[in-house]
Design a protein around this motif. Structure first.
Motif: not given
Length: 209
Positions: A16, A49, A52-53, A56-57, A59
């Motif tokens: 981060d 990762r 995090r993905r 992002n998908e 929110p």
């Protein structure tokens, strides 16, 4: 050499931080930051990762404008209070420093006055030494005169033995007084030299500064 054990939380935190700095959190970069092995760090980075993905998908739902406004107002009030506290602390520190500076100025004035008093005392001692030295020379001159008179008296009359003994006694007393005056002169000279040495020492020079 055994590698340092690293936790998932450390790897996530390091990744981060790299992202916040606009950098790519590679395995080598994270290992240099927190240690660990390639297999352990690689496994944790892959999990980071994926999370995090997924974030992002999906929110988070945006907060209502009213809530954002309240949060902004609270942040502004908090910042204003922090500024007021900092300003008050600055004024307090400034007053304290001004008081300390005033005390230092008073100490400096006292030191200067002490130096002047020491200089005046040294001048008085020098005058006394000069007077004693002159008295010593006068006494020695008187001794010489008395010796001449004694020699002439011995030549003129052998019958003056009684008077000669009296004169010798007077001369002895005078020589004793001269010795005392010479000792006082020596003591005063040593005191003056010690006083001058103290004035010329590094601590005196710092005091004069």
């Amino acid at each position: 050499m055994r590698r340092q054990t690293v936790t998932k939380a450390q790897v996530f935190e390091a990744a981060d931080q790299f992202v916040d700095m606009g950098l790519n959190p590679t395995q080598n970069a994270v290992i240099r930051r927190v240690g660990g092995s390639f297999s352990t760090v690689g496994r944790f980075l892959e999990e980071w990762r994926r999370e995090r993905r997924a974030a992002n998908e999906n929110p988070a739902v945006a907060a209502p404008d009213q809530l954002l406004g309240a949060a902004k107002n609270f942040a502004e009030e908090l910042w204003s209070a922090a500024l007021d506290l900092a300003a008050a602390k600055f004024r307090e520190d400034q007053k304290r420093l001004e008081a300390e500076q005033a005390a230092l100025d008073e100490d400096r004035v006292d030191m200067l006055n002490l130096v002047r008093d020491m200089e005046n005392a040294a001048a008085v001692q020098e005058s006394r030494i000069f007077t004693l030295d002159q008295s010593h020379r006068d006494a020695m001159s008187n001794v010489s005169v008395l010796k001449d008179k004694l020699a002439k008296a011995q030549e003129r009359a052998s019958v003056a033995e009684a008077r000669l003994a009296e004169a010798n006694s007077r001369i002895g007393e005078l020589l004793e007084n001269v010795g005392l005056a010479h000792q006082r002169n020596t003591d005063l000279l040593q005191s003056l030299l010690s006083l001058r040495h103290g004035r010329n020492s590094p601590s005196s020079r710092r005091g004069n500064a």
